[in-house]
Design a protein around this motif. Structure first.
Motif, PDB file in Angstrom:
ATOM      1  N   TRP A 105      -2.326  -4.554  -2.861  1.00  0.00           N
ATOM      2  CA  TRP A 105      -2.829  -3.298  -3.409  1.00  0.00           C
ATOM      3  C   TRP A 105      -3.404  -2.407  -2.328  1.00  0.00           C
ATOM      4  O   TRP A 105      -3.254  -1.192  -2.364  1.00  0.00           O
ATOM      5  N   ARG A 114      -6.492  -7.999  -3.969  1.00  0.00           N
ATOM      6  CA  ARG A 114      -5.184  -8.432  -3.490  1.00  0.00           C
ATOM      7  C   ARG A 114      -4.732  -7.540  -2.366  1.00  0.00           C
ATOM      8  O   ARG A 114      -4.825  -6.310  -2.443  1.00  0.00           O
ATOM      9  N   ASP A 126      -0.448  -1.018  -0.586  1.00  0.00           N
ATOM     10  CA  ASP A 126       0.136   0.057  -1.379  1.00  0.00           C
ATOM     11  C   ASP A 126      -0.665   1.346  -1.204  1.00  0.00           C
ATOM     12  O   ASP A 126      -0.112   2.421  -1.001  1.00  0.00           O
ATOM     13  N   VAL A 146      -6.707   7.524  -3.340  1.00  0.00           N
ATOM     14  CA  VAL A 146      -6.411   6.397  -4.221  1.00  0.00           C
ATOM     15  C   VAL A 146      -7.750   5.824  -4.671  1.00  0.00           C
ATOM     16  O   VAL A 146      -8.589   5.477  -3.840  1.00  0.00           O
ATOM     17  N   GLU A 147      -7.923   5.763  -5.967  1.00  0.00           N
ATOM     18  CA  GLU A 147      -9.176   5.240  -6.514  1.00  0.00           C
ATOM     19  C   GLU A 147      -8.912   3.901  -7.171  1.00  0.00           C
ATOM     20  O   GLU A 147      -7.893   3.717  -7.832  1.00  0.00           O
ATOM     21  N   PHE A 148      -9.868   3.008  -7.017  1.00  0.00           N
ATOM     22  CA  PHE A 148      -9.772   1.723  -7.690  1.00  0.00           C
ATOM     23  C   PHE A 148     -10.919   1.625  -8.676  1.00  0.00           C
ATOM     24  O   PHE A 148     -12.061   1.976  -8.346  1.00  0.00           O
ATOM     25  N   SER A 149     -10.621   1.124  -9.833  1.00  0.00           N
ATOM     26  CA  SER A 149     -11.700   0.925 -10.789  1.00  0.00           C
ATOM     27  C   SER A 149     -12.333  -0.430 -10.522  1.00  0.00           C
ATOM     28  O   SER A 149     -11.902  -1.179  -9.657  1.00  0.00           O
ATOM     29  N   HIS A 204      -4.559  -1.248 -14.143  1.00  0.00           N
ATOM     30  CA  HIS A 204      -5.864  -1.727 -13.706  1.00  0.00           C
ATOM     31  C   HIS A 204      -6.765  -0.604 -13.208  1.00  0.00           C
ATOM     32  O   HIS A 204      -7.640  -0.817 -12.390  1.00  0.00           O
ATOM     33  N   GLY A 205      -6.491   0.586 -13.664  1.00  0.00           N
ATOM     34  CA  GLY A 205      -7.388   1.680 -13.295  1.00  0.00           C
ATOM     35  C   GLY A 205      -7.283   2.146 -11.859  1.00  0.00           C
ATOM     36  O   GLY A 205      -8.245   2.644 -11.295  1.00  0.00           O
ATOM     37  N   VAL A 206      -6.137   1.973 -11.264  1.00  0.00           N
ATOM     38  CA  VAL A 206      -5.936   2.570  -9.946  1.00  0.00           C
ATOM     39  C   VAL A 206      -5.450   3.998 -10.170  1.00  0.00           C
ATOM     40  O   VAL A 206      -4.514   4.223 -10.932  1.00  0.00           O
ATOM     41  N   VAL A 207      -6.110   4.931  -9.554  1.00  0.00           N
ATOM     42  CA  VAL A 207      -5.722   6.334  -9.725  1.00  0.00           C
ATOM     43  C   VAL A 207      -5.377   6.893  -8.358  1.00  0.00           C
ATOM     44  O   VAL A 207      -6.176   6.819  -7.426  1.00  0.00           O
ATOM     45  N   LYS A 208      -4.193   7.445  -8.263  1.00  0.00           N
ATOM     46  CA  LYS A 208      -3.780   8.055  -7.007  1.00  0.00           C
ATOM     47  C   LYS A 208      -3.711   9.557  -7.231  1.00  0.00           C
ATOM     48  O   LYS A 208      -2.988  10.017  -8.110  1.00  0.00           O
ATOM     49  N   THR A 209      -4.475  10.265  -6.472  1.00  0.00           N
ATOM     50  CA  THR A 209      -4.530  11.709  -6.663  1.00  0.00           C
ATOM     51  C   THR A 209      -3.957  12.391  -5.435  1.00  0.00           C
ATOM     52  O   THR A 209      -4.337  12.063  -4.308  1.00  0.00           O
ATOM     53  N   THR A 258       1.127  -2.415  -9.744  1.00  0.00           N
ATOM     54  CA  THR A 258       0.630  -1.090  -9.435  1.00  0.00           C
ATOM     55  C   THR A 258       1.533  -0.022 -10.048  1.00  0.00           C
ATOM     56  O   THR A 258       1.543   1.109  -9.610  1.00  0.00           O
ATOM     57  N   ASP A 313     -12.402  -2.932 -12.411  1.00  0.00           N
ATOM     58  CA  ASP A 313     -11.723  -3.986 -13.158  1.00  0.00           C
ATOM     59  C   ASP A 313     -11.654  -5.276 -12.342  1.00  0.00           C
ATOM     60  O   ASP A 313     -11.119  -5.295 -11.242  1.00  0.00           O
ATOM     61  N   LYS A 370      -9.825  -7.654 -12.569  1.00  0.00           N
ATOM     62  CA  LYS A 370      -8.450  -8.026 -12.246  1.00  0.00           C
ATOM     63  C   LYS A 370      -8.010  -7.348 -10.958  1.00  0.00           C
ATOM     64  O   LYS A 370      -7.096  -7.794 -10.286  1.00  0.00           O
ATOM     65  N   LEU A 371      -8.640  -6.234 -10.710  1.00  0.00           N
ATOM     66  CA  LEU A 371      -8.231  -5.428  -9.562  1.00  0.00           C
ATOM     67  C   LEU A 371      -9.091  -5.776  -8.350  1.00  0.00           C
ATOM     68  O   LEU A 371      -8.587  -6.141  -7.303  1.00  0.00           O
TER      69      LEU A 371
END
Lengths: 442, 350
Positions: free
Chosen positions: B212, B209, B215, B252-255, A138-143, A110, B257, B259-260
């Protein structure tokens, strides 16, 4: 509408984190000031005796930096629009956003890939936020959208022309020294004699009647001036700053391991510590105080020498414009401020065996007033005249005279409290030696 | 204990070679003072609940025990004298032991009575928000001290037994020749109502996971929020957790993906708000779990199912369910404790 958009690398994110950790040691809020080519993070402590600023270079620190100042706030463009945008943010909010991210190897997945900081201040939008986006793997965006308060950023004025003392040293060395400074000590005295520099952290004993409020404590670290990269300091000049501030600075300087330089003129005048690295210029302006031994209980033999320093000590309360008082009232040695302060300290502090005095006191020569004592008086006149009155100026004009922190809002208030007397006309030439005066408030 | 004919034999008896595993699993649901215990043939089911809007369920599978001996009370057997069988009527020949409640802190305290001292210190130092998912749950041969009892193969033995209604739950722990016997008072059960999750009408199912999610939940804590909003959508942003507080808001945004988000099944956009502190209460599970399945039915009931790998390669599950805030109220800053009404409302729907 003010518009700011910038991008940071993960490395820079960590540096911002280090910087705000350092700022947090001074005050709980941070001023963010956006200029065309740089972003400034700064803070001033509550007693307004220390100012810390980090200038982040738009080109080098950021991978992208764009700032356009507000030009259409519903009124014609004025000078005010050319002013940098400034706001104040609660440091805790920033800390939680920038908290150590890369330090934990487990969080590799992350980890932040880049960080975007954006700000839009528009009159037609009620919700103004500082937007920080952490773009992770992996395209996680924290704003984060942080609330801020519009505020004028403060600048510390520092007179470069007055600088007569300067030294420069590797941060790594300073980092080693600060380990020795006791956690409860308050002041840090710097003193040079015979090619050695002594850093003494100390706390003075303070008693209230029989109750001991503070136990005295003193630690000295002496180093050869050869350890410095550059050293040019007046011999036997005592100058003291806050240990806490110094530690905060050194801890941060050590994170970018660079060489730290300090410049100052006289006690009770500001001292500036600067260092630079990776597109970040760190600048701290700290108020200093005079020699501490003067007002404490140094053994009698050192009297005359101390007497000399005592007058300087009068301006120990950094924000009190001693110069203004002295001119109109009394023969110079009996300046009210110093008198008051000294008598206070003498009644409150019980005599104690002085800690082993540094070399200065061992040197019999130093016990006496130097021959050119009159030059000292001249010196005081000079100090008096170059107004010690607090001046406030938010214009960011760094060429202002001498010292102090500036802010428009406070300016009127402070200066009306302490109207600067026309000291030059009222001045009475000194007629009495300090050593003689001393008896009055012993 | 070999003969079940013995009338004094406990109806439940189990031996585990590691109290620590049980402790780790049960610690996940330690947000409530009491847990409801249901002993079945397959294992022990412990559930805890908070204000009827949150439920946590830990299942101790019988595979976690080296010996697992459960004699269900028989309705018409020679054991009919057993208290457990008397007041239960069922067509089945076998009946489950009626559930009982137990003090969860006391149980946890008991299980670690010999102290996992070394490991516990490691936990506490790593119990930071970034503790990651690996601590505790997996054997860490390299990090164990030389004279760690686990290394020396002297791991303690934990025996659990329960003989029936009104009887205490008896836990005997043995380690290095020291035996501790604890009898935990059992309480009569509360209405064992589950928060219903409509498995057939799921609005979303996401597997990712656990670290994540952990987190992300920690990230949001920076705003000291009271509410957490979970948004899932078949279009971007696919999966989003957001919260707001006095210092600002965080998202918090998740795409999508793979893998994610290992599994991403979302039919339509859904937005639900939950009480942040309740979700936050699952962080112990998040920290030690390897994967989490985030499911949500059309009414917004959220299910978090954590897969926890235990020593020895087995897998255990800890389940949580949450009732959402009513959507109408989602935008208002209402007090936090309207959970009760909501669950009532929910019950009516059912």
């Amino acid at each position: 509408m003010t518009f700011l958009s910038s991008t940071l690398t993960p490395d820079s994110v960590n540096k911002v984190h280090d910087a705000i950790i350092c700022l947090a040691k001074f005050s709980e809020s941070v001023y963010i000031e956006a200029h065309r080519h740089e972003l400034i993070l700064s803070t001033i402590n509550t007693s307004k005796s220390a100012h810390a600023s980090f200038v982040l270079n738009g080109g080098r620190f950021f991978t992208r930096y764009r700032y356009s100042p507000g030009i259409s706030r519903g009124r014609p463009a004025t000078d005010a629009d050319e002013r940098p945008f400034a706001c104040r943010i609660y440091n805790k909010a920033l800390l939680s956003v920038f908290k150590g991210r890369i330090s934990d190897p487990k969080e590799k997945d992350t980890a932040v890939e880049k960080c975007e900081i954006a700000l839009e201040d528009r009159p037609d939008k009620a919700e103004c936020r500082l937007v920080i986006r952490m773009i992770c793997m992996h395209g996680v965006v924290k704003t984060y959208k942080l609330t801020y308060e519009p505020a004028e950023a403060m600048h510390a004025l520092f007179d470069d022309n007055a600088v007569v003392n300067r030294w420069q040293i590797q941060s790594r060395l300073l980092r080693e020294f600060i380990d020795y400074f006791g956690p409860k000590t308050e002041q840090l005295d710097m003193y040079k004699e015979n090619g050695r520099v002594t850093f003494t952290s100390y706390t003075e004993k303070i008693t209230d009647g029989k109750e001991i409020l503070k136990q005295p404590l003193q630690t000295s670290v002496a180093i050869d001036t050869l350890e410095f990269e550059d050293f040019s300091v007046e011999e036997r000049l005592h100058i003291a700053i806050s240990v806490k501030d110094f530690k905060a600075i050194v801890m941060h300087a050590d994170t970018i391991s660079t060489s730290v330089s300090a410049r100052y003129s006289l006690p009770s005048r500001p001292l500036q510590i600067t260092y630079e690295g990776d597109g970040m210029l760190c600048k701290y302006t700290l108020m200093t105080i005079g020699d501490y031994r003067a007002s404490s209980t140094t053994p009698a033999p050192a009297l005359s020498a101390d007497g000399r320093l005592l007058t300087r000590d009068g301006s120990r309360m950094a924000s009190v414009p001693v110069g203004a008082h002295s001119a109109s009232s009394m023969p110079p040695p009996q300046r009210p401020a110093s008198h008051k302060y000294a008598s206070e300290s003498f009644t409150q502090r019980t005599p104690r065996p002085s800690p082993p005095p540094p070399k200065a006191s061992l040197d019999p020569e130093s016990l006496f007033v130097p021959q050119d004592e009159d030059a000292e008086w001249d010196d005081y006149q000079r100090v008096d005249q170059s107004e010690d009155v607090l001046g406030w100026d938010a214009s960011g004009d760094h060429h202002g005279v001498a010292m102090h922190f500036s802010n428009d809002e406070r300016g009127t208030n402070e200066s009306s409290q302490n109207p600067p007397n026309d000291s030059s006309t009222m001045r009475i030439a000194p007629t009495q030696r300090l050593s003689e005066v001393r008896g009055l408030f012993d | 204990m070999t003969s079940s004919d013995n009338s004094s034999a406990p109806s439940f008896y189990a031996i585990s070679s590691s109290a620590r595993q049980l402790f780790l699993l049960l610690r996940c649901i330690s947000f409530a003072p009491k847990a409801q215990v249901q002993i079945t043939k397959e294992g022990i089911r412990l559930s805890a609940e908070d204000s009827r809007v949150m439920q946590g369920l830990a299942f101790l599978d019988k595979s976690l025990f080296s010996t697992y001996n459960y004699i269900p009370p028989r309705k018409s057997s020679h054991q009919a004298t057993n208290d457990a069988g008397d007041d239960l009527e069922s067509d089945d020949d076998e009946l489950d032991l009626p559930p009982f409640q137990i003090s969860l802190p006391a149980l946890l305290e008991t299980l670690q009575i010999f102290g996992f001292s070394e490991t516990k210190d490691r936990w506490s130092s790593r119990d930071s928000p970034y503790a990651g998912g690996m601590n505790g749950a997996f054997p860490r041969a390299g990090s164990a001290a030389a004279f760690d009892t686990r290394v020396l193969g002297m791991t303690g033995v934990c025996r659990l037994s329960y003989s029936g209604i009104g009887e205490p739950l008896c836990i005997i722990l043995e380690e290095s020749g020291v035996t501790t016997t604890c009898k935990l008072v059992t309480y009569s059960p509360e209405a064992p109502e589950e928060i219903p999750l409509r498995r057939d009408r799921l609005a979303q199912k996401i597997i990712m996971r656990s670290s994540w999610l952990h987190d992300a939940i920690n990230e949001l804590s920076s705003t000291s929020p009271t509410r957490l909003t979970i948004t899932a959508s078949p279009t971007a942003p696919y999966f989003m957790l957001s919260s707001s507080g006095p210092l600002g808001s965080a998202t918090v945004e998740f795409s999508k993906d793979p893998k994610l988000l290992e599994t991403f099944q979302v039919n339509r956009r859904s937005v639900n708000t939950y009480k942040y502190s309740l979700i936050r209460a699952t962080t112990k599970a998040m920290a030690i779990a390897s994967k989490v399945s985030i499911r949500c039915d059309e009414q917004g009931v959220l299910s978090l199912q954590f897969m926890i790998e235990v020593e020895g390669g087995g897998v255990s599950f800890v389940d949580f369910r949450f009732v959402p805030f009513l959507p109408e109220e989602a935008d208002e800053e209402a007090p936090d404790d309207e959970g009760g009404e909501e669950s009532e409302e929910y019950d009516e729907d059912e």
